[in-house]
Design a protein around this motif. Sequence first.
Motif, PDB file in Angstrom:
ATOM      1  N   THR A  27       0.817  -1.215   0.000  1.00 34.74           N
ATOM      2  CA  THR A  27       0.000   0.000   0.000  1.00 34.74           C
ATOM      3  C   THR A  27       0.845   1.257   0.000  1.00 34.74           C
ATOM      4  OG1 THR A  27      -0.190  -0.097   2.404  1.00 34.74           O
ATOM      5  CG2 THR A  27      -1.964  -1.094   1.121  1.00 34.74           C
ATOM      6  N   ALA A  28       2.065   1.182   0.495  1.00 35.11           N
ATOM      7  CA  ALA A  28       2.929   2.360   0.503  1.00 35.11           C
ATOM      8  C   ALA A  28       3.304   2.778  -0.911  1.00 35.11           C
ATOM      9  CB  ALA A  28       4.187   2.088   1.316  1.00 35.11           C
ATOM     10  N   GLY A  29       3.226   1.860  -1.855  1.00 36.53           N
ATOM     11  CA  GLY A  29       3.546   2.190  -3.233  1.00 36.53           C
ATOM     12  C   GLY A  29       2.592   3.198  -3.832  1.00 36.53           C
ATOM     13  N   TRP A  30       1.405   3.313  -3.262  1.00 36.71           N
ATOM     14  CA  TRP A  30       0.437   4.282  -3.768  1.00 36.71           C
ATOM     15  C   TRP A  30       0.789   5.689  -3.334  1.00 36.71           C
ATOM     16  CZ3 TRP A  30      -2.709   2.908  -7.446  1.00 36.71           C
ATOM     17  CH2 TRP A  30      -3.057   1.572  -7.575  1.00 36.71           C
ATOM     18  N   ARG A  31       1.447   5.817  -2.196  1.00 38.42           N
ATOM     19  CA  ARG A  31       1.822   7.133  -1.711  1.00 38.42           C
ATOM     20  C   ARG A  31       3.079   7.583  -2.436  1.00 38.42           C
ATOM     21  NH1 ARG A  31       3.563   7.540   4.236  1.00 38.42           N
ATOM     22  NH2 ARG A  31       1.836   6.099   4.390  1.00 38.42           N
ATOM     23  N   ARG A  32       3.124   8.855  -2.759  1.00 39.91           N
ATOM     24  CA  ARG A  32       4.307   9.392  -3.426  1.00 39.91           C
ATOM     25  C   ARG A  32       4.670  10.729  -2.785  1.00 39.91           C
ATOM     26  NH1 ARG A  32      -0.135  10.164  -6.775  1.00 39.91           N
ATOM     27  NH2 ARG A  32      -0.512  12.295  -7.436  1.00 39.91           N
ATOM     28  N   THR A  33       5.846  11.191  -3.079  1.00 44.93           N
ATOM     29  CA  THR A  33       6.314  12.479  -2.573  1.00 44.93           C
ATOM     30  C   THR A  33       6.484  13.420  -3.753  1.00 44.93           C
ATOM     31  OG1 THR A  33       7.476  11.355  -0.786  1.00 44.93           O
ATOM     32  CG2 THR A  33       8.117  13.610  -1.230  1.00 44.93           C
ATOM     33  N   GLU A  40       8.008  19.982   0.287  1.00 45.20           N
ATOM     34  CA  GLU A  40       7.843  18.565  -0.022  1.00 45.20           C
ATOM     35  C   GLU A  40       6.503  18.090   0.553  1.00 45.20           C
ATOM     36  OE1 GLU A  40      10.384  14.457   0.538  1.00 45.20           O
ATOM     37  OE2 GLU A  40      11.345  16.392   0.898  1.00 45.20           O
ATOM     38  N   TRP A  41       5.731  17.372  -0.286  1.00 42.16           N
ATOM     39  CA  TRP A  41       4.392  16.902   0.092  1.00 42.16           C
ATOM     40  C   TRP A  41       4.293  15.392  -0.080  1.00 42.16           C
ATOM     41  CZ3 TRP A  41       0.623  20.358   1.677  1.00 42.16           C
ATOM     42  CH2 TRP A  41       0.884  21.710   1.457  1.00 42.16           C
ATOM     43  N   ASN A  42       3.608  14.735   0.847  1.00 46.44           N
ATOM     44  CA  ASN A  42       3.186  13.354   0.671  1.00 46.44           C
ATOM     45  C   ASN A  42       1.822  13.403   0.013  1.00 46.44           C
ATOM     46  OD1 ASN A  42       5.311  11.889   1.990  1.00 46.44           O
ATOM     47  ND2 ASN A  42       4.537  12.683   3.914  1.00 46.44           N
ATOM     48  N   VAL A  43       1.637  12.633  -1.048  1.00 48.38           N
ATOM     49  CA  VAL A  43       0.378  12.629  -1.789  1.00 48.38           C
ATOM     50  C   VAL A  43      -0.085  11.182  -1.903  1.00 48.38           C
ATOM     51  CG1 VAL A  43      -0.755  13.245  -3.960  1.00 48.38           C
ATOM     52  CG2 VAL A  43       1.117  14.640  -3.104  1.00 48.38           C
ATOM     53  N   GLN A  44      -1.337  10.941  -1.500  1.00 50.09           N
ATOM     54  CA  GLN A  44      -1.886   9.589  -1.553  1.00 50.09           C
ATOM     55  C   GLN A  44      -3.267   9.633  -2.198  1.00 50.09           C
ATOM     56  OE1 GLN A  44      -1.562   7.502   2.101  1.00 50.09           O
ATOM     57  NE2 GLN A  44      -2.809   5.800   1.426  1.00 50.09           N
ATOM     58  N   PRO A  45      -3.473   8.845  -3.250  1.00 47.40           N
ATOM     59  CA  PRO A  45      -4.790   8.832  -3.888  1.00 47.40           C
ATOM     60  C   PRO A  45      -5.829   8.100  -3.031  1.00 47.40           C
ATOM     61  CG  PRO A  45      -3.310   7.309  -4.999  1.00 47.40           C
ATOM     62  CD  PRO A  45      -2.509   8.003  -3.944  1.00 47.40           C
ATOM     63  N   VAL A  46      -7.073   8.531  -3.161  1.00 48.69           N
ATOM     64  CA  VAL A  46      -8.213   7.892  -2.506  1.00 48.69           C
ATOM     65  C   VAL A  46      -9.159   7.456  -3.614  1.00 48.69           C
ATOM     66  CG1 VAL A  46     -10.140   8.217  -0.903  1.00 48.69           C
ATOM     67  CG2 VAL A  46      -7.957   9.367  -0.474  1.00 48.69           C
ATOM     68  N   SER A  47      -9.453   6.169  -3.687  1.00 52.23           N
ATOM     69  CA  SER A  47     -10.331   5.650  -4.745  1.00 52.23           C
ATOM     70  C   SER A  47     -11.789   5.969  -4.446  1.00 52.23           C
ATOM     71  CB  SER A  47     -10.151   4.137  -4.888  1.00 52.23           C
ATOM     72  OG  SER A  47     -10.703   3.486  -3.761  1.00 52.23           O
ATOM     73  N   GLU A  48     -12.647   5.740  -5.427  1.00 51.99           N
ATOM     74  CA  GLU A  48     -14.078   5.959  -5.253  1.00 51.99           C
ATOM     75  C   GLU A  48     -14.608   5.117  -4.097  1.00 51.99           C
ATOM     76  OE1 GLU A  48     -12.738   4.992  -8.175  1.00 51.99           O
ATOM     77  OE2 GLU A  48     -13.216   6.531  -9.657  1.00 51.99           O
ATOM     78  N   HIS A  70     -10.203  11.176  -5.169  1.00 55.65           N
ATOM     79  CA  HIS A  70      -9.486  12.422  -4.905  1.00 55.65           C
ATOM     80  C   HIS A  70      -8.122  12.101  -4.309  1.00 55.65           C
ATOM     81  CE1 HIS A  70     -11.660  11.495  -1.154  1.00 55.65           C
ATOM     82  NE2 HIS A  70     -10.701  12.137  -0.525  1.00 55.65           N
ATOM     83  N   LEU A  71      -7.401  13.116  -3.859  1.00 54.16           N
ATOM     84  CA  LEU A  71      -6.070  12.952  -3.280  1.00 54.16           C
ATOM     85  C   LEU A  71      -6.050  13.489  -1.856  1.00 54.16           C
ATOM     86  CD1 LEU A  71      -3.942  14.387  -6.221  1.00 54.16           C
ATOM     87  CD2 LEU A  71      -4.263  11.985  -5.664  1.00 54.16           C
ATOM     88  N   VAL A  72      -5.198  12.912  -1.044  1.00 55.86           N
ATOM     89  CA  VAL A  72      -4.916  13.448   0.281  1.00 55.86           C
ATOM     90  C   VAL A  72      -3.462  13.897   0.255  1.00 55.86           C
ATOM     91  CG1 VAL A  72      -4.801  12.971   2.747  1.00 55.86           C
ATOM     92  CG2 VAL A  72      -6.534  11.851   1.354  1.00 55.86           C
ATOM     93  N   ALA A  73      -3.208  15.118   0.709  1.00 55.29           N
ATOM     94  CA  ALA A  73      -1.851  15.658   0.696  1.00 55.29           C
ATOM     95  C   ALA A  73      -1.513  16.243   2.059  1.00 55.29           C
ATOM     96  CB  ALA A  73      -1.722  16.733  -0.381  1.00 55.29           C
ATOM     97  N   TRP A  74      -0.253  16.015   2.486  1.00 57.31           N
ATOM     98  CA  TRP A  74       0.224  16.601   3.719  1.00 57.31           C
ATOM     99  C   TRP A  74       1.718  16.853   3.594  1.00 57.31           C
ATOM    100  CZ3 TRP A  74      -1.106  11.570   3.085  1.00 57.31           C
ATOM    101  CH2 TRP A  74      -0.193  10.589   3.427  1.00 57.31           C
TER     102      TRP A  74
END
Length: 102
Positions: A27-33, A40-48, A70-74
């Motif tokens: 699951t970490a593969g879905w998160r990117r920087t 620098e932002w961590n970006v993780q997609p959220v599926s329907e 959508h995406l979650v970013a922090w």
Amino acid sequence: MARSHRSRGRAAKSRAPHPELDVASLTAGWRRTEVRGGREWNVQPVSERQAVKAYLCPGCGLEIEPGIAHLVAWRADGVLGDAADLASRRHWHIHCWRIGPT
């Protein structure tokens, strides 16, 4: 006598135990920087399917309705630490994130 066309090596391989799956690494593969505006932002997609709540997009100010991908970013480089960065995460429309956070 009929001859078998099946490889004898295949049977031995099929009996070998399968390695345990590491769900965290999968699951970490879905998160990117990403780097935007020098930050620098961590970006993780959220599926329907995962989108079960409504959120307010900080990019356009409109609601992201449940069931919308959508995406979650922090922040990944915040000065207050990882816990504070994760607590300040925001949900963005994919388009709004692409045109850039302010």
